[in-house]
Write a protein that holds these residues in place. Structure first.
Motif, short mmCIF file in Angstrom:
data_model
loop_
_atom_site.label_atom_id
_atom_site.label_comp_id
_atom_site.label_asym_id
_atom_site.label_seq_id
_atom_site.Cartn_x
_atom_site.Cartn_y
_atom_site.Cartn_z
N PHE A 1 -57.79 104.47 86.44
CA PHE A 1 -57.13 105.69 86.91
C PHE A 1 -55.81 105.34 87.59
N THR A 2 -54.85 106.24 87.49
CA THR A 2 -53.74 106.30 88.43
C THR A 2 -53.89 107.64 89.14
N SER A 3 -53.35 107.72 90.38
CA SER A 3 -53.56 108.95 91.14
C SER A 3 -52.45 109.18 92.14
N THR A 4 -52.40 110.42 92.65
CA THR A 4 -51.47 110.79 93.71
C THR A 4 -52.19 110.72 95.05
N GLY A 5 -51.45 110.91 96.14
CA GLY A 5 -52.05 110.96 97.46
C GLY A 5 -52.44 109.59 97.98
N PRO A 6 -53.36 109.54 98.94
CA PRO A 6 -53.82 108.25 99.46
C PRO A 6 -54.55 107.47 98.37
N PRO A 7 -54.55 106.14 98.41
CA PRO A 7 -55.26 105.36 97.39
C PRO A 7 -56.75 105.66 97.38
N SER B 1 -65.26 107.00 96.16
CA SER B 1 -64.56 108.29 96.08
C SER B 1 -65.09 109.06 94.88
N GLU B 2 -65.37 110.35 95.07
CA GLU B 2 -65.92 111.19 93.99
C GLU B 2 -64.83 111.52 92.97
N ILE B 3 -65.21 111.52 91.70
CA ILE B 3 -64.32 111.93 90.62
C ILE B 3 -64.82 113.27 90.08
N LEU C 1 -61.47 112.65 95.02
CA LEU C 1 -61.61 113.05 96.42
C LEU C 1 -61.41 111.86 97.35
N VAL C 2 -60.46 112.00 98.27
CA VAL C 2 -60.21 110.99 99.30
C VAL C 2 -60.30 111.69 100.65
N ARG C 3 -61.25 111.28 101.46
CA ARG C 3 -61.51 111.91 102.76
C ARG C 3 -61.65 113.43 102.65
N GLY C 4 -62.38 113.84 101.61
CA GLY C 4 -62.72 115.24 101.46
C GLY C 4 -61.66 116.11 100.78
N LYS C 5 -60.51 115.55 100.47
CA LYS C 5 -59.44 116.31 99.83
C LYS C 5 -59.22 115.82 98.41
N ALA C 6 -59.02 116.76 97.48
CA ALA C 6 -58.86 116.41 96.06
C ALA C 6 -57.40 116.10 95.74
#
Length: 408
Positions: free
Chosen positions: A328-334, A339-341, A384-389
């Motif tokens: 995966f590549t992603s935005t936001g915090p690493p 982490s849930e997908i 999901l990182v720390r509860g935020k998608a």
């Protein structure tokens, strides 16, 4: 701790060293130092600024004076030397060592030419991965194998149990665990030219996956052209009494371009190369097929089976696995391990197993398991990182192109 959070731990140590007295950090992170095993390079690491942390029962350097980001980039631009002596190397010998090993791993060991090796997986009766390993055929009656430090005890117990049963039926196999040796990994574009200064063997004729026994810096070494970074490089098994001198010689011949590098950068390098870390991306309930290692199952083994868990694995090859490891590549915090997908509708489709910020690509990268059907490159997802998608997309591995030295 088998590897999870190495990059994060390294960043944490770096920040704390900048903020508080080193002795406070020392007491907090090194409290169990007396209980940990030490490689013969321990004092050398400390003298060179190594920040030592517990890892798989050993005290190992997570980084040196450079940041993990700097060390990762330098490995790809110049080179790195890693102390991986915590890993367990051993030899299997005897006229039946190959049929014995083939009962335990998925590789077509018989088809290997002497002096060549391959990545393989030790499987259990359910087809799950006990460990991943690099195995090398030294001769038809001699196999050299390296297994992970965190799996050493269970691996050796598993092999010994099966060896006793095999020998009881008349099989000719014995083993020797190379605790008298240390293991150095030399990685990066300058590795071959620097190492060539220390041996009379022509390294230009030693290709990726090949093995040789030769003198390096005056010591009798086992050398394999392999590594865990995606770069060209070597893993060198050296008598422990010669290990520090060899490390010093490599650093000296590189004129400062090859640097001592710790486990933090090793973790980011292997993630950039899309390589699995046992304990994160592979476990006893994950099969080689699910982990994307079907290529490591020999053609003959796919037809004949004959290894532990073959029925489960061959069925997955025929029908397809229910889950698959993807990049995966992603935005936001690493993203981090666990982490849930989710799919774009918010339905759970899997979990991240390794993730971090890529020092070389300057963006988030990760690996994780998703349900089959959601595994194709370009598939959009939410992580999901720390509860935020945050937005993510399935990406082909490796993230950074590999540079293995192969015949042209």
């Amino acid at each position: 701790m088998r590897g999870e959070g190495l990059w994060q731990l390294g960043q944490s140590i770096t920040r704390r060293l900048a903020q508080v007295d080193k002795m406070v950090v020392g007491r907090r992170y090194f409290a169990s130092e007396a209980e940990l095993k030490k490689t013969v390079l321990y004092d050398f690491h400390v003298a060179n600024g190594g920040k030592m942390v517990p890892f798989a029962g050993w005290s190992m350097p997570i980084q040196y004076k450079d940041s993990i980001m700097e060390s990762t980039v330098n490995c790809r631009q110049n080179g790195s030397i890693f102390d991986v002596s915590h890993m367990c190397g051993f030899s299997l010998k005897g006229k039946d060592c190959i049929p014995f090993l083939e009962k335990l791993v998925i590789a077509d060991v018989a088809a290997l030419a002497p002096g060549t090796g391959t990545l393989t997986v030790f499987t259990n009766e359910k087809g799950g991965a006990i460990d991943d390993s690099v195995i090398t055929k030294v001769q038809n009656d001699h196999m050299y194998i390296v297994v992970n430090a965190g799996c050493r005890d269970k691996d050796l117990a598993h092999i010994e149990e099966h060896m006793k049963a095999f020998k009881a039926k008349g099989g000719d196999v014995s083993w020797h665990i190379h605790d008298e040796r240390s293991l150095l990994a030399l990685q990066g574009p300058l590795s071959a030219s620097v190492l060539q200064h220390l041996t009379k063997d022509d390294l230009s004729k030693l290709y990726f996956g090949e093995f040789r026994i030769t003198d390096i810096n005056g010591a009798h070494c086992f050398i394999t052209r392999t590594g865990y970074t995606g770069e060209d490089g070597f893993e060198i098994s050296v008598p422990s009494e010669n290990a520090v001198d060899l490390a010093k010689a490599i650093l000296e011949k590189s004129e400062g371009k090859i640097r001592l590098t710790g486990l933090g950068a090793r973790d980011s390098l292997r993630l950039e190369a899309g390589l699995c870390l046992y304990g994160n991306d592979m476990e006893q309930h994950i099969t080689p097929v699910e982990a994307g290692l079907s290529w490591a199952i020999g053609k003959r083994r796919k037809a004949e089976g004959g290894f532990l868990g073959a029925e489960v694995i061959l069925k997955q090859l025929a029908e397809g696995p229910k889950i698959r490891l993807v990049g995966f590549t992603s935005t936001g915090p690493p993203p981090r391990s666990h982490s849930e997908i989710q799919d774009e509708k918010g339905t759970n489709i899997g979990e991240i197993t390794s993730g971090g910020f890529s020092p070389c690509l300057k963006k988030n990268i990760a690996m994780g398991y998703v349900k089959s059907g959601s595994h194709k490159a370009g598939t959009k997802a939410k992580i999901l990182v720390r509860g935020k998608a945050y937005d993510g997309v399935v990406t082909k591995k490796p993230f950074v192109p590999t540079k293995y030295y192969k015949p042209s």
